[in-house]
Design an enzyme around this catalytic site. Structure first.
Site, PDB file in Angstrom:
ATOM      1  CB  CYS A  80      -0.986  -0.061   1.160  1.00 15.69           C
ATOM      2  SG  CYS A  80      -2.400   1.005   0.856  1.00 15.69           S
ATOM      3  CG  HIS A 176      -2.942  -3.312   3.990  1.00  9.65           C
ATOM      4  ND1 HIS A 176      -1.953  -2.569   4.585  1.00  9.65           N
ATOM      5  CD2 HIS A 176      -3.702  -2.436   3.304  1.00  9.65           C
ATOM      6  CE1 HIS A 176      -2.104  -1.294   4.278  1.00  9.65           C
ATOM      7  NE2 HIS A 176      -3.159  -1.192   3.503  1.00  9.65           N
ATOM      8  CD  GLU A 178       0.115  -5.415   5.925  1.00 10.42           C
ATOM      9  OE1 GLU A 178       0.270  -6.078   4.884  1.00 10.42           O
ATOM     10  OE2 GLU A 178      -0.212  -4.220   5.927  1.00 10.42           O
TER      11      GLU A 178
HETATM   12  N1  GLN Z   1      -3.432   6.352   0.967  1.00 12.67           N
HETATM   13  C1  GLN Z   1      -2.224   6.016   1.682  1.00 12.67           C
HETATM   14  C2  GLN Z   1      -1.025   6.767   1.126  1.00 12.67           C
HETATM   15  O1  GLN Z   1      -1.168   7.573   0.264  1.00 12.67           O
HETATM   16  C3  GLN Z   1      -1.955   4.532   1.631  1.00 12.67           C
HETATM   17  C4  GLN Z   1      -2.982   3.794   2.441  1.00 12.67           C
HETATM   18  C5  GLN Z   1      -2.457   2.564   3.113  1.00 12.67           C
HETATM   19  O2  GLN Z   1      -1.247   2.322   3.200  1.00 12.67           O
HETATM   20  N2  GLN Z   1      -3.359   1.798   3.645  1.00 12.67           N
HETATM   21  O3  GLN Z   1       0.068   6.538   1.543  1.00 12.67           O
END
Ligand code: GLN
Length: 196
Positions: A80, A176, A178
């Protein structure tokens, strides 16, 4: 060999990655300082907020040393926000002066909060290249990959958007793993670190 895998511990879901890496067979350690960055075989960049992590990387003078280790071939996995940071180019990187800064680990352009504009969070089972059954993927204000270079392999898609990629020993997912208890993605990464 049991590799020593760091988790960038500035912000975000650090604890979950440490646990997942341990269960996948690595020695997992937090990385907050240069001295810690120098001791690891590989790095996980967790989910969280990529703009905040970029700010802290600059404040702690870790940005250039981390870029240098990635350029030198240190394996890395970003989930992410971590995917966003591993990109070569970030689309919608954030407010001027507070942008997320690309670390140039994977030859890709990543759009921040891409799914977030449609729906903030969602879950789904997605086929994942190299795994024999789908991965349950949790997306939270997730990015997607808009462009990949010739050396980048697509490992997974959601609604036709690229959400998992690999380039050499670099791995990134929009979601994710994890948080689900399924350790196959972390195991894949640990295998990438140890393979010769
Ligand atoms: N929107 C977040 C960002 O720009 C990422 C979201 C996340 O890691 N769950 O870093």
């Amino acid at each position: 060999m049991r590799p020593r895998v760091g988790v960038l511990a500035l912000q975000g879901d650090v604890r979950e990655h440490l646990a997942a890496l341990q269960e996948a067979g690595a020695e997992a350690v937090k990385v907050r300082r240069l001295a810690e960055l120098e001791t690891i075989d590989a790095l996980v960049i967790p989910g969280g907020e990529s703009t905040a992590m970029s700010h802290l990387l600059r404040e702690l003078e870790l940005l250039e040393p981390l870029r240098a280790r990635l350029a030198d071939g240190m394996p890395a996995y970003g989930s992410c926000a971590g995917m966003i940071l591993l990109a070569r180019e970030i689309v919608d990187a954030g407010a001027p002066g507070r942008e997320a800064t690309p670390l140039n680990g994977i030859d890709m352009s990543v759009r921040r909060n891409a799914f977030g504009r449609q729906v903030d969070s969602f879950e789904g089972d997605i086929p994942f290249e190299g795994l024999d059954s789908p991965v349950h993927a949790v997306f939270i204000r997730a990015p997607w990959v808009e462009r990949i270079g010739d050396d980048v392999e697509v490992l997974g898609r959601a609604d036709a958007h690229i959400v998992a990629v690999r380039q050499g020993r670099m791995l990134a997912t929009s979601f994710h793993p994890e948080v689900t208890g399924d350790r196959r993605v972390h195991k894949l990464f640990v295998d990438m670190v140890t393979e010769t």
